[in-house]
Design an enzyme around this catalytic site. Structure first.
Site, short mmCIF file in Angstrom:
data_model
loop_
_atom_site.label_atom_id
_atom_site.label_comp_id
_atom_site.label_asym_id
_atom_site.label_seq_id
_atom_site.Cartn_x
_atom_site.Cartn_y
_atom_site.Cartn_z
N GLU A 31 0.73 -1.32 -0.08
CA GLU A 31 0.02 0.12 -0.06
C GLU A 31 0.93 1.29 0.03
OE1 GLU A 31 -2.75 -3.23 2.03
OE2 GLU A 31 -0.58 -2.40 2.13
N LYS A 40 -17.94 0.70 6.08
CA LYS A 40 -18.35 -0.36 4.89
C LYS A 40 -19.81 -0.29 5.09
CE LYS A 40 -17.37 -5.39 3.96
NZ LYS A 40 -16.89 -6.33 4.42
N PHE A 62 -11.92 -6.37 14.34
CA PHE A 62 -10.75 -6.97 13.27
C PHE A 62 -10.62 -5.76 12.22
CE2 PHE A 62 -9.63 -9.34 9.67
CZ PHE A 62 -8.56 -9.69 9.94
N GLN A 63 -9.26 -5.40 12.12
CA GLN A 63 -8.53 -4.37 11.30
C GLN A 63 -9.24 -3.19 11.30
OE1 GLN A 63 -8.57 -6.19 7.39
NE2 GLN A 63 -6.61 -7.13 7.92
#
Length: 575
Positions: free
Chosen positions: A65, A177, A127-128
């Protein structure tokens, strides 16, 4: 009937799109042609929407990235366009930070879009999940978290406007999201104004008159041209100002290529490893005109002994740069192009021939003491300087040079005779090793009509060499010249000069670079002698595809002139 049909069509409600679809539609509206990125869970809906629009936007899958940002930087600086990169949440987003810091320091317009966990999970250590806004506040021009799908078109329009306007810079937009999945009526309107943000301030008539008076009175003036000349499209205006006023022009590292090296008023590069003339003459000047540059420490040396006899005119679009290091006598907070155009009718025609002759005398001294032996060594190993000099001769100064960070960077800056603007791309402000390979990939895509040469050292090469896979996959014809001295060369030079030759962890046991290049699918070969150099460079430049040329150079070659850290410009050493 037709009028009724048209009227009813114009009043039709806007199409309802998912947030992910709205992102892609907005990028298409902003005429984005290429995205550099790496997919992951939190940005997957956006990648799914991109899948259906591949004919309209090209996506480049980088291998890390950080390299997405560097590739976007190369594209933006070669093309002058705002460039986009994607990353997912957590480690994907945090891997952008170095590139964002680099882009902010070097005024590069980017819009970086990251996926984020769903908004109900924010703050739960899901998570993440990472607070990427908190992490990137210091390294972006603006950042924003979208949790509501309805915000997407407006925020993206604002992001592009902020990235490109005023002093350009990177913007990061984090999108939860659930906002990517939800649907909402889509309408996009380009942004032309943000309340409280004045991107292009105007210099007053009084300030312009004061600047012109200093220019007209000066006997020993010098223009210091920075990247602001390139960013504002002021290259022609700068030449007009210099030619009318007879003032010599020196360039910062990022300002290189804004004026052809062969122009009679061009006197070289400023700074720690810049040319002797513009550095040693700084304290002889009675006027310094800094345009689109920020008087950073690599230009000024010891500030208390900088430009000791000179009045200072500072022209820069960023008000925060005025008086930050050097306090100007006249401060023009303005776009460089607009300010120069306004000054031109106020400036009197001059020649300053005796003053210009003194620069030529300084150039001769540097040539005899440093340049001649560097580009025309009589024996011994190849030098970085002669490699770059011969590349310049073969390409006639017309290639776009992307360099990494270190001794080879200074050799590229000093010995390539740039003829065209936007021909020099490097990491200036924070000096990021590993910049060159991904940036060259982006530059070649941003300027497909130009020949792009990547000059890199063995240290920086190994930081981002995985992007050779991207270059091969995308079939981008980058020509890579790897200058291998078996050291972290610039650090080694400092250890030699200031740490009594204690080479603390700067020696490198390198891999077989030719085998590596071939493994990635690039034509690769190695030379280590002077006789092979011109043949190898000509062959490299003639190839239609990407290639890697490893050149073994002197292990303990030093870059001079040099202003040692903490010294004044008057203490520049020729070696």
């Amino acid at each position: 009937m037709e009028r009724d049909s048209a009227s009813s069509a114009s009043q039709a409600p806007p199409l309802s799109l998912s947030g992910a679809e709205a992102v892609i539609e907005s990028l298409i509206t902003e005429q984005v042609a290429v995205i550099f990125g790496y997919p992951g869970g939190a940005i997957m809906p956006i990648y799914d929407a991109l899948y259906l629009r591949q004919e309209e936007i090209r996506h480049v899958l980088v291998r890390h990235e950080q390299c997405a940002v560097h590739a976007a930087q190369g594209y933006a600086r070669a093309s002058g366009k705002v460039t986009v990169c994607f990353a997912t949440s957590g480690p994907g987003a945090t891997n952008l930070v170095t590139g964002l810091a680099d882009a902010l320091a070097d005024s590069t317009p980017l819009v970086c879009i990251t996926g984020q966990v769903a908004s109900p999970l924010l703050g739960t250590d899901a998570f993440q999940e990472t607070d990427i806004l908190g992490l990137t506040t210091a390294v972006t021009k603006w950042n924003y978290l979208i949790t509501d799908v309805s915000e997407i078109p407006e925020i993206l329009a604002k992001a592009f406007y902020i990235a490109r306007s005023g002093r350009p810079g990177p913007v990061l937009i984090d999108i939860a999201k659930d906002a990517q999945v939800a649907k909402h009526p889509y309408q996009y309107a380009p942004c032309h104004r943000v309340q409280g943000y004045q991107p292009v301030p105007k210099a007053s008539a009084e300030q312009l008159a004061a600047a012109a008076a200093l220019i007209n009175q000066a006997e020993r003036p010098m223009i210091l041209a920075g990247q602001g000349i390139i960013l504002s499209g002021a290259e022609e205006a700068l030449q007009q100002l210099a030619e009318k006023s007879g003032i010599p022009v020196a360039c910062t590292l990022l300002g290189l290529s804004c004026m052809p090296v062969g122009h009679p008023l061009y006197v070289g590069m400023l700074g720690m490893h810049g040319n002797y003339g513009p550095n040693i003459k700084t304290n002889e000047c009675d006027l310094i005109i800094g345009i689109g540059m920020r008087f950073d420490d690599r230009v000024t040396g010891r500030v208390s002994d900088y430009a000791t006899a000179a009045k200072i005119i500072h022209i820069d679009i960023d008000a925060a740069e005025h008086g930050k290091i050097i306090h100007p006598d006249v401060s023009l907070v303005a776009d460089a192009h607009e300010a120069i155009q306004a000054l031109l009718p106020l400036v009197q025609p001059r020649q300053h021939e005796a003053w210009r002759q003194s620069f030529r005398e300084a150039d001769l001294k540097e040539y005899q003491k440093v340049i001649d032996r560097s580009i025309h060594p009589q024996a011994g190993p190849l030098t970085m300087a002669e490699v770059v000099h011969q590349l310049s001769e073969i390409s006639k100064g017309k290639a776009l040079i992307v360099s990494d960070v270190g001794q080879h960077q200074m050799a590229a800056a000093r010995y390539y005779a740039f003829q065209d603007s936007r021909s020099h791309i490097t990491s200036g402000g924070i000096g990021t090793m590993g910049f060159a390979i991904p940036a060259a990939l982006g530059a070649a895509m941003g300027a497909p009509h130009r020949q792009v040469c990547c000059i890199v050292g063995d240290g920086g090469f190994q930081m981002t060499m995985q992007e050779l896979a991207t270059i091969a996959q995308e079939e981008v014809p980058v020509k890579i010249i790897l200058l291998n001295n078996g050291f972290l060369g610039m650090v080694r030079q400092w250890q030699e000069l200031f740490f009594e030759n204690r080479y603390s962890f700067t020696t490198m046991k390198n891999p077989d670079f030719v085998a590596l290049g071939q493994a990635f699918g690039l034509k690769s070969w190695r030379i280590d002698n002077r006789e092979s150099l011109p043949i190898a460079l000509k062959h490299l430049m003639a190839l239609p595809q990407a290639a890697l040329l490893e050149v073994v150079v002197a292990q303990e070659e030093n870059v001079f002139p040099m202003i040692a850290s903490g010294k004044s410009v008057a203490e520049i050493s020729l070696g």
